[in-house]
Design an enzyme around this catalytic site. Sequence first.
Site, PDB file in Angstrom:
ATOM      1  N   HIS A  35      -5.090  -3.448   1.095  1.00 18.69           N
ATOM      2  CA  HIS A  35      -4.975  -4.254   2.049  1.00 18.69           C
ATOM      3  C   HIS A  35      -3.515  -4.748   1.841  1.00 18.69           C
ATOM      4  CE1 HIS A  35      -5.020  -7.057   5.418  1.00 18.69           C
ATOM      5  NE2 HIS A  35      -5.782  -6.276   5.969  1.00 18.69           N
TER       6      HIS A  35
ATOM      7  N   ASP B  97     -11.219  -1.240   7.521  1.00 19.77           N
ATOM      8  CA  ASP B  97     -10.806  -0.020   8.468  1.00 19.77           C
ATOM      9  C   ASP B  97     -11.747   1.176   7.957  1.00 19.77           C
ATOM     10  OD1 ASP B  97      -8.865  -1.506   9.876  1.00 19.77           O
ATOM     11  OD2 ASP B  97      -7.546  -1.535   8.342  1.00 19.77           O
TER      12      ASP B  97
END
Length: 430
Positions: free
Chosen positions: A306, A364
């Site tokens: 991330h 995600d």
Amino acid sequence: MTESKAKLSVDGNEIELQVLNGSVGPHVVDIASLYKQTGVFTYDPGFTSTASCESKITYIDGDEGILLHRGYPIEQLAEHGDFLEACYLLLYGELPTKAQKTDFDYRVTRHTMIHEQMSRFFTGFRRDAHPMAIMCGVVGALSAFYHDSTDITDPHQRMVASLRMIAKMPTIAAMAYKYHIGQPFIYPQNDLDYASNFLRMCFAVPCEEYEVNPVMARAMDRIFILHADHEQNASTSTVRLAGSSGANPFACIAAGIACLWGPAHGGANEAALKMLSDIGTVDRIPEFIARAKDHDDPFRLMGFGHRVYKNYDPRAKIMQKTTHEVLAELGIKDDPLLDVAIELERIALTDEYFIEKKLYPNIDFYSGITLKALGFPTTMFTVLFALARTVGWIAQWKEMIEDPHQKIGRPRQLYTGATHRDYVPISSRG
């Protein structure tokens, strides 16, 4: 907010700038007077080292894997509360009492219907329109139907507009989905909770009864909580920038939806699912792992690591548990894509390469798998993100409007174009 000083020398001219200390997090050098004192600007593409505002809503420590809403860890909010409680917290700064929660839930539930004329608005879109295109148009059109909540100077109208958007976004999102697949709209039902109501509006049909699975509803509610706010990201900054001009709240949220639609922002879970489809079967995973480790190969594993979280994404821990609960409840077998996802997850959590580089599965990765298992097509993934993020956008917009130091946003630039030149008549141009 305590203060200290920083010294800056520009062409021999030394100035002092205030250093502001927040309640937690890095110190901030106040450069508001920099141009006035020195005649120079700062250059920070993407604003990665620039605080654009002061906020009390959300705090992120990417190195430590911390996400706090009004001081409360996201793990505790997702584990013990529900989405509307998180909404109340983001909007008002404190967790609600039992009476406040009951009142808030009631007011949101009684605002879920949209004006009947708006249902006919959908027919103006092509039948194959992308649900996000529909969301941008319909949310922007709310200001054409609800004139009594567009005066941003009136605290009561701001509150009504906030409640309306939190309440109506699931209805609009479900209608965008139904229109996209050619099914009739399902109206909201007041005796259902927020997530259950949304699932029913998406998956029920008029010709038969629909019963919401509580495991699916809880998963949907957690997804909403985990996406509710994430500090000054691109779409939130867009909402604040639009709001700084005095635009009505519905227009500001429509601007946020448009920004979220970008694949680098809201489309990450869709990209993760596409990657799983590209891999196709478990036996092909080693090939793609080798490519990911090859510095000369541009291939990247989507859904791992991330930009903000250099450690484990705290939201991913909850989402991982939720994903496995949903898969266990549905008893899904013989789905190659989910088999690939589970094996990739195992490798990422045990392989030294992934551990060393901290390429853990992020939210995600898990949300894409969960939404697919719930029955949503990938075209709806960003719509669901927008639905959840609406409360964060509204809380940030509301905070900005109520900030006495708020100014219209006006970033500066480093100009590298042509210098002054005089106009030449077309007859004299070579």
